[in-house]
Design a protein around this motif. Structure first.
Motif, mmCIF file in Angstrom:
data_model
loop_
_atom_site.group_PDB
_atom_site.id
_atom_site.type_symbol
_atom_site.label_atom_id
_atom_site.label_comp_id
_atom_site.label_asym_id
_atom_site.label_seq_id
_atom_site.Cartn_x
_atom_site.Cartn_y
_atom_site.Cartn_z
ATOM 1 N N GLY A 211 0.820 -1.207 0.000
ATOM 2 C CA GLY A 211 0.000 0.000 0.000
ATOM 3 C C GLY A 211 0.849 1.249 0.000
ATOM 4 O O GLY A 211 0.555 2.227 -0.709
ATOM 5 N N ILE A 212 1.933 1.244 0.777
ATOM 6 C CA ILE A 212 2.841 2.395 0.826
ATOM 7 C C ILE A 212 3.530 2.587 -0.519
ATOM 8 O O ILE A 212 3.661 3.712 -1.015
ATOM 9 N N PRO A 256 -7.342 12.706 4.519
ATOM 10 C CA PRO A 256 -8.284 11.824 3.843
ATOM 11 C C PRO A 256 -8.479 10.515 4.586
ATOM 12 O O PRO A 256 -7.642 10.108 5.399
ATOM 13 N N GLN A 257 -9.597 9.846 4.313
ATOM 14 C CA GLN A 257 -9.766 8.468 4.746
ATOM 15 C C GLN A 257 -9.072 7.564 3.733
ATOM 16 O O GLN A 257 -9.137 7.804 2.534
ATOM 17 N N VAL A 258 -8.401 6.549 4.246
ATOM 18 C CA VAL A 258 -7.590 5.674 3.392
ATOM 19 C C VAL A 258 -8.137 4.253 3.492
ATOM 20 O O VAL A 258 -7.845 3.522 4.453
ATOM 21 N N SER A 259 -8.953 3.862 2.509
ATOM 22 C CA SER A 259 -9.525 2.518 2.507
ATOM 23 C C SER A 259 -8.445 1.495 2.192
ATOM 24 O O SER A 259 -7.538 1.744 1.390
ATOM 25 N N HIS A 260 -8.550 0.318 2.839
ATOM 26 C CA HIS A 260 -7.593 -0.757 2.585
ATOM 27 C C HIS A 260 -8.137 -1.781 1.591
ATOM 28 O O HIS A 260 -7.520 -2.818 1.361
ATOM 29 N N THR A 261 -9.308 -1.506 1.031
ATOM 30 C CA THR A 261 -9.836 -2.255 -0.101
ATOM 31 C C THR A 261 -10.082 -1.263 -1.231
ATOM 32 O O THR A 261 -10.130 -0.046 -1.012
ATOM 33 N N PHE A 262 -10.225 -1.772 -2.450
ATOM 34 C CA PHE A 262 -10.453 -0.856 -3.567
ATOM 35 C C PHE A 262 -11.858 -0.282 -3.482
ATOM 36 O O PHE A 262 -12.850 -1.016 -3.443
ATOM 37 N N ILE A 278 -1.361 4.279 6.833
ATOM 38 C CA ILE A 278 -1.790 3.088 6.098
ATOM 39 C C ILE A 278 -1.705 1.946 7.089
ATOM 40 O O ILE A 278 -0.625 1.673 7.641
ATOM 41 N N GLU A 279 -2.833 1.291 7.390
ATOM 42 C CA GLU A 279 -2.902 0.365 8.526
ATOM 43 C C GLU A 279 -3.863 -0.793 8.274
ATOM 44 O O GLU A 279 -4.869 -0.945 8.978
ATOM 45 N N PRO A 280 -3.591 -1.638 7.282
ATOM 46 C CA PRO A 280 -4.536 -2.702 6.956
ATOM 47 C C PRO A 280 -4.749 -3.687 8.093
ATOM 48 O O PRO A 280 -3.824 -4.035 8.828
ATOM 49 N N MET A 281 -6.009 -4.122 8.215
ATOM 50 C CA MET A 281 -6.400 -5.164 9.163
ATOM 51 C C MET A 281 -6.873 -6.369 8.368
ATOM 52 O O MET A 281 -7.877 -6.275 7.652
ATOM 53 N N LEU A 282 -6.167 -7.473 8.460
ATOM 54 C CA LEU A 282 -6.516 -8.690 7.727
ATOM 55 C C LEU A 282 -7.104 -9.710 8.680
ATOM 56 O O LEU A 282 -6.727 -9.761 9.859
ATOM 57 N N THR A 283 -8.021 -10.519 8.176
ATOM 58 C CA THR A 283 -8.659 -11.550 8.981
ATOM 59 C C THR A 283 -8.482 -12.918 8.343
ATOM 60 O O THR A 283 -8.449 -13.043 7.118
ATOM 61 N N MET A 284 -8.416 -13.940 9.183
ATOM 62 C CA MET A 284 -8.343 -15.313 8.682
ATOM 63 C C MET A 284 -9.688 -15.796 8.155
ATOM 64 O O MET A 284 -9.752 -16.770 7.408
ATOM 65 N N GLN A 308 -2.788 -6.570 12.235
ATOM 66 C CA GLN A 308 -2.698 -5.215 11.685
ATOM 67 C C GLN A 308 -1.266 -4.715 11.795
ATOM 68 O O GLN A 308 -0.563 -5.002 12.764
ATOM 69 N N PHE A 309 -0.842 -3.956 10.779
ATOM 70 C CA PHE A 309 0.408 -3.203 10.822
ATOM 71 C C PHE A 309 0.109 -1.803 10.317
ATOM 72 O O PHE A 309 -0.780 -1.607 9.475
ATOM 73 N N GLU A 310 0.878 -0.830 10.830
ATOM 74 C CA GLU A 310 0.582 0.567 10.497
ATOM 75 C C GLU A 310 1.848 1.405 10.469
ATOM 76 O O GLU A 310 2.710 1.296 11.340
#
Length: 326
Positions: A211-212, A256-262, A278-284, A308-310
């Protein structure tokens, strides 16, 4: 810490199942937001591994430490404007300090330590650097750190629960220093974790970095979510849509708001000089979530793990400068 959402709040009167969804997607309500809207606040389920513990009183901050405008009231205001000529350098200092605090606190993660003890370490590290814990009393949040364990997606409140071997825990650190907020987080293994959790952590960090790398002045901001979502899908992971990255600086959460999906609606243009996370949260498993009745803790609806990482970044002429690294 993330409080922004990529979608609007649902209206008081919800549409019928076959009517267009209130979010403007053009899809029928039953195939869009009905499932999420039906999730009322729920207490921490007794069957979940993560259960709330006792929360200790707020830790004091010495009087000489400069405070953000919400420190006493809990209500964020317009923020104080500092010298524009020093803004970038002040932001660099705040973000470096946040990265240092995260590094020190993360090094203390081990089986048996409580998340409250991690909060105490983090709190002292802020003060050692002359900074204020940005989360402390932000909209009433009671602690200096967010600790999100296993199925907790974000905003976990540090408490008396000891971490167990095999857990994963996200530490979300934000410092207010020199009139600026520096924000970063990482998910840490507790002792020895299983291979599936190791992969989740690795891929989540890779998603953040992709993302970065997508950040370029002149491009729409949705290129970030496109890069993150594509990589996560290769591994079958969900990407949380209800919480997002955000602008940051003198104020904790900004546009701005930064979506982690398109998101094809997210067409704001990335501009040189912006600061945002930029801080995506992924789920199993499912990206659907439940809210504990503490008003903060957000967990996966199916109880599967999330990571999550940011980083906070500064948009330069050529791309993105990562500010929150040691």
């Amino acid at each position: 810490m993330t409080t922004s959402s990529t979608t609007l709040a649902p209206p008081a009167k919800l549409p019928g199942p076959n009517e267009p969804c209130w979010c403007g997607s053009g899809n029928k309500y039953k195939k869009c937001h009905r499932g999420d809207d039906s999730q009322a606040r729920a207490p921490a389920p007794a069957s979940r591994r993560v259960r709330p513990g006792a929360v200790s009183p707020r830790r004091p901050v010495p009087a000489h430490i400069p405070r953000p405008d919400y420190a006493e009231t809990g209500r964020p205001g317009p923020g104080a404007k500092g010298d524009p000529a020093t803004r970038v350098e002040r932001m660099r200092r705040a973000c470096r300090a946040a990265a240092e605090v995260l590094q020190v606190t993360g090094a203390a993660v081990k089986p048996g330590i409580t998340t409250d003890a991690l909060d105490a370490i983090c709190h002292e590290e802020y003060i050692r650097r002359g900074g204020y814990p940005s989360t402390l009393n932000y909209h009433g949040f009671p602690k200096s750190l967010c600790t999100s364990v296993n199925e907790v997606i974000l905003h976990g409140i540090p408490d008396s629960r000891p971490l167990e071997d095999g857990d994963i825990v996200n530490l979300d650190v934000t410092i207010f220093l020199d009139g600026m907020h520096g924000d970063c987080s990482a998910t840490f293994p507790v002792g020895k974790i299983d291979a599936a959790s190791e992969q989740l952590l690795r891929v989540t960090r890779e998603c953040m970095m992709l993302g970065i790398e997508a950040v370029k002045p002149g491009l729409p901001i949705n290129v970030i979510g496109r890069a993150i979502e594509a990589h996560a899908k290769r591994y079958g992971y969900g990407v949380v849509q209800s919480y997002c990255g955000h602008g940051i600086g003198e104020i904790f959460h900004l546009e701005p708001q930064v979506s982690h999906t398109f998101d094809y609606h997210a067409t704001d243009i990335i501009q040189e000089g912006m600061f945002f996370t930029i801080e995506p949260m992924l789920t199993m498993g499912s990206i659907r979530h439940l809210d504990w009745d503490d008003g903060w803790t957000v967990v996966t609806a199916d109880g599967k793990r999330s990571a999550q990482f940011e980083h906070t970044i500064y948009v330069t002429r050529d791309g993105a400068e990562i500010l929150t690294q040691v």
